[in-house]
Design a protein around this motif. Structure first.
Motif, short mmCIF file in Angstrom:
data_model
loop_
_atom_site.label_atom_id
_atom_site.label_comp_id
_atom_site.label_asym_id
_atom_site.label_seq_id
_atom_site.Cartn_x
_atom_site.Cartn_y
_atom_site.Cartn_z
N LYS A 171 -113.88 -7.16 -59.23
CA LYS A 171 -115.33 -6.97 -59.25
C LYS A 171 -115.98 -7.89 -58.23
N PHE A 230 -118.77 -10.13 -56.36
CA PHE A 230 -119.94 -10.97 -56.58
C PHE A 230 -120.13 -11.81 -55.32
N TYR A 283 -113.82 -8.85 -64.33
CA TYR A 283 -115.18 -8.88 -64.88
C TYR A 283 -115.10 -8.21 -66.24
N GLU A 335 -117.17 -7.79 -70.34
CA GLU A 335 -118.29 -8.03 -71.24
C GLU A 335 -117.75 -8.11 -72.65
N ARG A 372 -121.66 -11.56 -70.24
CA ARG A 372 -121.15 -11.03 -68.98
C ARG A 372 -120.31 -12.11 -68.31
N CYS A 373 -119.05 -11.80 -68.05
CA CYS A 373 -118.11 -12.85 -67.63
C CYS A 373 -117.35 -12.45 -66.37
N PHE A 374 -117.24 -13.41 -65.46
CA PHE A 374 -116.34 -13.30 -64.32
C PHE A 374 -115.17 -14.24 -64.54
N ALA A 402 -121.81 -17.89 -59.53
CA ALA A 402 -121.95 -16.90 -60.61
C ALA A 402 -122.49 -17.56 -61.87
N TYR A 427 -124.11 -15.75 -65.29
CA TYR A 427 -122.86 -15.22 -65.83
C TYR A 427 -122.05 -16.34 -66.46
#
Length: 237
Positions: free
Chosen positions: A117, A119, A127, A129, A134-136, A170, A175
């Motif tokens: 994903k 960013f 990435y 959820e 919302r997580c990287f 991020a 995030y």
């Protein structure tokens, strides 16, 4: 518990040499075969002549070799070898599986999981959820053990520094950001950045942790044909 990574058609051989970073020569069934090394790292402490290795047999017309080197045996306590997975693709696959099964209790209600994903100027490995968050996540595989401490990187990595800095960005954007070090073996007591090899990576890691990036390290159960993310180990930054 189901393994995070499973390999088929595995055969044991003896490491002879590494003509270049992509190819190893292995004694297998009394013959010398060339196999693909699925890791461009140095691996000098693991790939020593005489080391036991596990190869995956693969018959595909487009391949130059019929084997890939997946696991290396290194000396362990009481003469029992420690198995180290050196497949550089395994940590990402294993981490995705680990997130799906809850990430050690951190992610209980997973509703979305994507790979690669974008960013900013980076593409993070995962990435997802979970629980409305919302997580990287960026994943780094670790095969270097220095006196019982797992260390990364084993060679300078400007790309790794960039990823760590982007994770901090991020986190600043709202995030949840995670840097997961997947230690591809058992038997280590902690993880630490390899300051001797790349001081800038250690500096970036500490700055990211201060900025709210969650820095995690987990060891793995490794067998000749599987790898599973297992126990969290302390991170020394």
């Amino acid at each position: 518990m189901r393994a995070d990574m499973v390999y088929k058609d595995m055969e044991r051989g003896v490491f002879l040499g590494r003509p270049n970073r992509f190819v190893a020569e292995v004694e297998l069934h009394g013959e010398t075969v060339r196999c693909h090394v699925k890791n461009t790292g140095r691996l000098k402490e693991l790939l020593v002549p005489g080391a036991g290795v596990w190869l995956q047999h693969c018959e595909k017309a487009e391949r130059k070799t019929k084997y890939s080197l997946i696991v290396v045996e290194k000396p362990g306590p009481e003469g029992v070898p420690v198995l180290v997975n050196v497949d550089s693709q395994a940590p990402n696959e294993a981490a995705a599986s680990w997130v799906r099964r809850g990430g050690g209790g951190r992610f209980r209600d997973l509703t979305l999981l994507k790979r690669e994903k974008k960013f900013g100027n980076s593409r993070f490995d995962l990435y997802f959820e979970a629980d409305g968050r919302r997580c990287f996540m960026e994943v780094k595989g670790v095969t270097l053990d220095v006196g019982g401490v797992a260390k990364f990187p084993d060679a300078p990595t400007e790309r790794g520094v960039k990823h760590v800095e982007e994770l901090a960005a991020a986190a600043a954007a709202g995030y949840e950001a995670y840097l997961l070090f997947v230690i591809q073996m058992k038997g280590v007591r902690a993880f630490a950045p390899n300051e001797a090899t790349h001081p800038a990576f250690g500096e970036a890691l500490r700055a990211a942790a201060r900025a709210g990036v969650h820095v995690l390290a987990y060891d793995c159960i490794v067998t000749e044909d599987a790898m599973t993310v297992d126990c969290e180990v302390p991170v020394w930054v």
